[in-house]
Write a protein that holds these residues in place. Structure first.
Motif, PDB file in Angstrom:
ATOM      1  N   THR A  80       0.850  -1.181   0.000  1.00 31.36           N
ATOM      2  CA  THR A  80       0.000   0.000   0.000  1.00 31.36           C
ATOM      3  C   THR A  80       0.888   1.234   0.000  1.00 31.36           C
ATOM      4  N   GLY A  81       0.611   2.150  -0.917  1.00 26.91           N
ATOM      5  CA  GLY A  81       1.387   3.383  -1.020  1.00 26.91           C
ATOM      6  C   GLY A  81       1.008   4.383   0.049  1.00 26.91           C
ATOM      7  N   ASP A  82       1.775   5.439   0.115  1.00 23.47           N
ATOM      8  CA  ASP A  82       1.494   6.510   1.065  1.00 23.47           C
ATOM      9  C   ASP A  82       0.180   7.200   0.725  1.00 23.47           C
ATOM     10  N   THR A  83      -0.451   7.754   1.736  1.00 23.32           N
ATOM     11  CA  THR A  83      -1.654   8.560   1.536  1.00 23.32           C
ATOM     12  C   THR A  83      -1.207   9.949   1.091  1.00 23.32           C
ATOM     13  N   VAL A  84      -1.696  10.392  -0.052  1.00 24.96           N
ATOM     14  CA  VAL A  84      -1.341  11.696  -0.597  1.00 24.96           C
ATOM     15  C   VAL A  84      -2.528  12.635  -0.425  1.00 24.96           C
ATOM     16  N   GLN A  85      -2.292  13.760   0.234  1.00 26.36           N
ATOM     17  CA  GLN A  85      -3.350  14.749   0.437  1.00 26.36           C
ATOM     18  C   GLN A  85      -3.474  15.606  -0.821  1.00 26.36           C
ATOM     19  N   THR A  86      -4.665  15.674  -1.383  1.00 25.31           N
ATOM     20  CA  THR A  86      -4.926  16.531  -2.532  1.00 25.31           C
ATOM     21  C   THR A  86      -5.895  17.625  -2.114  1.00 25.31           C
ATOM     22  N   ARG A  87      -6.168  18.529  -3.019  1.00 25.74           N
ATOM     23  CA  ARG A  87      -7.090  19.620  -2.720  1.00 25.74           C
ATOM     24  C   ARG A  87      -8.474  19.110  -2.341  1.00 25.74           C
ATOM     25  N   TRP A  88      -8.898  18.001  -2.919  1.00 28.70           N
ATOM     26  CA  TRP A  88     -10.250  17.498  -2.695  1.00 28.70           C
ATOM     27  C   TRP A  88     -10.315  16.317  -1.744  1.00 28.70           C
ATOM     28  N   GLY A  89      -9.174  15.870  -1.221  1.00 24.77           N
ATOM     29  CA  GLY A  89      -9.193  14.770  -0.273  1.00 24.77           C
ATOM     30  C   GLY A  89      -8.016  13.826  -0.490  1.00 24.77           C
ATOM     31  N   PRO A  90      -7.877  12.826   0.376  1.00 24.53           N
ATOM     32  CA  PRO A  90      -6.733  11.912   0.301  1.00 24.53           C
ATOM     33  C   PRO A  90      -6.879  10.891  -0.830  1.00 24.53           C
ATOM     34  N   VAL A  91      -5.729  10.506  -1.376  1.00 26.64           N
ATOM     35  CA  VAL A  91      -5.671   9.455  -2.394  1.00 26.64           C
ATOM     36  C   VAL A  91      -4.615   8.452  -1.947  1.00 26.64           C
ATOM     37  N   GLN A  92      -4.961   7.166  -1.980  1.00 23.42           N
ATOM     38  CA  GLN A  92      -4.028   6.105  -1.607  1.00 23.42           C
ATOM     39  C   GLN A  92      -4.246   4.909  -2.524  1.00 23.42           C
ATOM     40  N   PRO A 111     -11.159  10.849  -3.152  1.00 20.72           N
ATOM     41  CA  PRO A 111     -12.231  11.779  -2.798  1.00 20.72           C
ATOM     42  C   PRO A 111     -13.598  11.244  -3.238  1.00 20.72           C
ATOM     43  N   SER A 112     -14.528  11.159  -2.306  1.00 19.18           N
ATOM     44  CA  SER A 112     -15.878  10.682  -2.623  1.00 19.18           C
ATOM     45  C   SER A 112     -16.913  11.311  -1.694  1.00 19.18           C
ATOM     46  N   ASP A 113     -16.638  12.531  -1.247  1.00 18.47           N
ATOM     47  CA  ASP A 113     -17.523  13.189  -0.281  1.00 18.47           C
ATOM     48  C   ASP A 113     -18.829  13.681  -0.879  1.00 18.47           C
ATOM     49  N   ASN A 114     -18.815  14.014  -2.161  1.00 16.52           N
ATOM     50  CA  ASN A 114     -20.032  14.550  -2.760  1.00 16.52           C
ATOM     51  C   ASN A 114     -20.292  13.878  -4.103  1.00 16.52           C
TER      52      ASN A 114
END
Length: 166
Positions: A80-92, A111-114
């Motif tokens: 599992t790769g590192d969690t990368v913070q983006t403008r719209w949420g984390p990606v891993q 990102p899946s908030d909306n």
């Protein structure tokens, strides 16, 4: 006709123009709403990486499902790769490597908030996955309309590849 009534249409036009200009300035002065998820996002990373891989793994960048973590040319392992913070949420991203080749790539977090995030990523993630499997590296193209997700995906994929020794 009275001479003052001739000026009223001009006065209305000037007033309407001033109100429109003021409204436009106020609209452009609005700042986009940012969610506090960036501060909260690192907490879910360990739980998703520990449930995504079998066996050992407190660290999200070096967990494996095979007993031999030093060998990259034989056996199957999941990293599992590192969690990368983006403008719209984390990606891993999580990868499965078999005999030195990437056999599977899965987005663990994205990102899946909306509904808009869900729509964008339902299109982007399959494209990014197929690109990664075809390239066998993190040298993949950005998906149009999902720039931030693509960048985070690429960075997390590179971190997983580095951890896997590829």
């Amino acid at each position: 006709m009275h001479p003052l009534k001739k000026n009223r249409p001009l006065r209305r036009i000037v007033l309407a123009s001033a109100v429109t200009a003021s409204g436009l300035v106020m609209l452009l002065a609005l700042k986009p709403h940012t969610t506090p998820e960036i501060a909260v996002a690192p907490a879910p990373a360990p739980s998703s990486s520990s449930t995504a891989t079998a066996g050992s793994g407190g660290s999200s960048s070096s967990s494996g499902s095979s007993g031999s973590s030093g060998s990259t040319t034989t056996g199957t392992k999941t990293v599992t790769g590192d969690t990368v913070q983006t403008r719209w949420g984390p990606v891993q991203v999580k990868i499965t490597v078999k005999n030195g080749k990437i056999t599977d790539v899965t987005a663990v977090q994205y990102p899946s908030d909306n509904p808009r995030d869900q729509e964008i990523n339902s299109n982007a993630l399959p494209q990014l996955r197929s690109e990664a499997l075809a390239a066998q590296s993190a040298s993949i193209d950005t998906v149009s309309g999902a720039t931030y997700t693509s960048d985070g995906y690429r960075q997390s994929l590179q971190s997983a590849l580095d951890s896997a020794g590829l």
